[in-house]
Design an enzyme around this catalytic site. Structure first.
Site, PDB file in Angstrom:
ATOM      1  N   GLN A 114       0.829  -1.200   0.000  1.00 59.41           N
ATOM      2  CA  GLN A 114       0.000   0.000   0.000  1.00 59.41           C
ATOM      3  C   GLN A 114       0.864   1.250   0.000  1.00 59.41           C
ATOM      4  O   GLN A 114       2.077   1.199   0.174  1.00 59.41           O
ATOM      5  CB  GLN A 114      -0.920  -0.016   1.213  1.00 59.41           C
ATOM      6  CG  GLN A 114      -0.187  -0.161   2.541  1.00 59.41           C
ATOM      7  CD  GLN A 114      -1.113  -0.437   3.714  1.00 59.41           C
ATOM      8  OE1 GLN A 114      -1.180   0.366   4.644  1.00 59.41           O
ATOM      9  NE2 GLN A 114      -1.820  -1.564   3.667  1.00 59.41           N
ATOM     10  N   HIS A 116       0.406   5.745   1.002  1.00 58.39           N
ATOM     11  CA  HIS A 116      -0.424   6.798   1.575  1.00 58.39           C
ATOM     12  C   HIS A 116      -0.089   8.131   0.917  1.00 58.39           C
ATOM     13  O   HIS A 116       1.077   8.400   0.608  1.00 58.39           O
ATOM     14  CB  HIS A 116      -0.191   6.920   3.084  1.00 58.39           C
ATOM     15  CG  HIS A 116      -0.319   5.635   3.823  1.00 58.39           C
ATOM     16  ND1 HIS A 116      -1.479   4.887   3.823  1.00 58.39           N
ATOM     17  CD2 HIS A 116       0.570   4.946   4.584  1.00 58.39           C
ATOM     18  CE1 HIS A 116      -1.302   3.809   4.568  1.00 58.39           C
ATOM     19  NE2 HIS A 116      -0.065   3.820   5.030  1.00 58.39           N
ATOM     20  N   GLU A 133       4.193   7.858   8.602  1.00 59.46           N
ATOM     21  CA  GLU A 133       4.194   6.980   9.777  1.00 59.46           C
ATOM     22  C   GLU A 133       5.594   6.465  10.073  1.00 59.46           C
ATOM     23  O   GLU A 133       6.521   6.625   9.270  1.00 59.46           O
ATOM     24  CB  GLU A 133       3.232   5.802   9.569  1.00 59.46           C
ATOM     25  CG  GLU A 133       3.548   4.944   8.368  1.00 59.46           C
ATOM     26  CD  GLU A 133       2.417   3.987   8.001  1.00 59.46           C
ATOM     27  OE1 GLU A 133       1.228   4.384   8.122  1.00 59.46           O
ATOM     28  OE2 GLU A 133       2.704   2.855   7.582  1.00 59.46           O
ATOM     29  N   HIS A 190       4.836   0.299   0.558  1.00 62.86           N
ATOM     30  CA  HIS A 190       5.306  -0.491   1.692  1.00 62.86           C
ATOM     31  C   HIS A 190       4.329  -1.616   2.039  1.00 62.86           C
ATOM     32  O   HIS A 190       3.154  -1.584   1.638  1.00 62.86           O
ATOM     33  CB  HIS A 190       5.507   0.403   2.916  1.00 62.86           C
ATOM     34  CG  HIS A 190       4.228   1.027   3.408  1.00 62.86           C
ATOM     35  ND1 HIS A 190       3.747   2.216   2.902  1.00 62.86           N
ATOM     36  CD2 HIS A 190       3.321   0.641   4.340  1.00 62.86           C
ATOM     37  CE1 HIS A 190       2.612   2.533   3.500  1.00 62.86           C
ATOM     38  NE2 HIS A 190       2.322   1.584   4.391  1.00 62.86           N
ATOM     39  N   ARG A 210      -4.447   0.601  -1.594  1.00 65.01           N
ATOM     40  CA  ARG A 210      -3.885  -0.739  -1.805  1.00 65.01           C
ATOM     41  C   ARG A 210      -3.447  -0.900  -3.249  1.00 65.01           C
ATOM     42  O   ARG A 210      -4.174  -0.582  -4.183  1.00 65.01           O
ATOM     43  CB  ARG A 210      -4.912  -1.824  -1.482  1.00 65.01           C
ATOM     44  CG  ARG A 210      -5.270  -1.964  -0.031  1.00 65.01           C
ATOM     45  CD  ARG A 210      -6.027  -3.272   0.216  1.00 65.01           C
ATOM     46  NE  ARG A 210      -6.734  -3.202   1.479  1.00 65.01           N
ATOM     47  CZ  ARG A 210      -8.022  -2.896   1.614  1.00 65.01           C
ATOM     48  NH1 ARG A 210      -8.746  -2.646   0.538  1.00 65.01           N
ATOM     49  NH2 ARG A 210      -8.579  -2.839   2.799  1.00 65.01           N
TER      50      ARG A 210
END
Length: 344
Positions: A114, A116, A133, A190, A210
């Site tokens: 996926q 972001h 993150e 990642h 995804r």
């Protein structure tokens, strides 16, 4: 269902001030995931037959808002707490809500590959914030690895690999080790691999695209949705340098503890504290005017604070939100403690 002690009435809370604020703990939000497992359930004395993949320890996101689990504010949501005491539990935030989401992740199977978006794309297209993150690795399989990055030359190459089902051929794999911090800026392709348990600290956002899901079927026998076009739109944007942000440096060392910085990025700072049994360590707020987040990953003890030396106990898996009005506080380790601190 967790039990929440009775919260203060609205009138009682209206009379309270910063002097009444204290380190708060939250009931974990347990999330079933197709790739989830059972090993972390013991941390929370959880009796649940479902595969639990995520334990949200701190969240202000509408898809799951944390509830205070200790003291006079028990039963209040994080958003209510922040609204009543913004100077103590929010401070100078880059979001109108609490800007960080903290969770434990247990991957009994591979997570989807996926990506972001960053703030710019997410605010425009999703009405949410971006998602940068970081992962603190707690456990992994022998020769553990993650998916981190790709070798697609451009969007056309990426789309062709989707059509030809050759996505796996262009994914970068990276080894991981216990107690390592992995920085995952928005725009990084990642995946967390099977057998990994980690602590994740991220921007408050739930936007995930995804790219590949290992040809897996969900509990209803269907493939989960992929987001091929959205992923393509963010995959080739300029990325933040992970190497520059993620550098371990020692901040302080005493006979009782070692305090290190692991990461400093535009959205959060992450530090680690190792303490010996019986040790005491005094902490100042990471950033004056903003709260601290403490997560106990090993051991137990208590945080002592205020003029009257009040105590809040902690154990493995618990998170404490330290109000900004507590400029200093002490951590006491009953047994050897490994703790992560984060702030923004």
């Amino acid at each position: 269902m967790p039990f929440y002690p009775t919260a203060c009435s609205a009138n009682e809370l209206d009379t309270k001030s910063s002097a009444d604020c204290y380190p708060v703990k939250f009931a974990p939000i347990c999330r079933e995931r197709v790739w989830g497992g059972d090993r972390l359930k013991a941390w929370f004395s959880l009796q649940d037959s479902r595969p639990i993949g995520e334990y949200w320890l701190l969240s202000a996101h509408p898809s799951g808002v944390s509830v205070v689990d200790n003291g006079p504010f028990a039963g209040m949501t994080l958003n209510e707490l922040v609204a009543r005491f913004p100077d103590d539990y929010l401070g100078r935030s880059p979001q109108e809500r609490f800007p960080l989401l903290v969770k434990l992740i247990e991957a009994a199977d591979d997570l989807s590959v996926q990506i972001h978006p960053d703030d710019s794309y997410a605010r425009t297209k999703e009405g949410d914030y971006g998602k940068t993150e970081a992962w603190y690795i707690l456990e992994h399989e022998p020769d553990g690895e993650i998916i981190y990055g790709h070798r697609f030359t451009d969007a056309d190459h990426y789309h062709r690999s989707i059509r030809e089902k050759t996505v796996l051929d262009y994914l970068e794999r990276r080894p991981i080790r216990k107690d390592e911090l992995v920085y995952v800026p928005a725009g990084t392709l990642h995946a967390i691999r099977k057998g990994t348990i980690l602590l994740e600290i991220q921007q408050t956002s739930d936007v995930t695209y995804r790219v590949y899901d290992w040809d897996r079927l969900d509990v209803n026998g269907r493939c989960r949705e992929l987001h091929v076009e959205q992923a393509a739109a963010v995959m080739f944007r300029t990325q933040t340098s992970a190497q520059d942000a993620c550098q371990t440096k020692q901040l302080r060392q005493t006979d009782a503890a070692v305090h290190e910085q692991l990461l400093s990025c535009p959205f959060f700072t992450i530090e680690r504290v190792h303490m010996q049994a019986g040790g005491t360590f005094t902490m100042r707020l990471g950033r004056a005017g903003n709260p601290d987040i403490l997560v106990a990953l090993e051991g137990d003890g208590y945080v002592e604070y205020g003029q009257h030396k009040q105590r809040i106990a902690f154990t493995r898996g618990e998170l404490l939100l330290i109000p900004a009005s507590l400029h200093t506080y002490q951590i006491h380790a009953d047994h050897p403690v490994r703790m992560i601190r984060s702030y923004y």
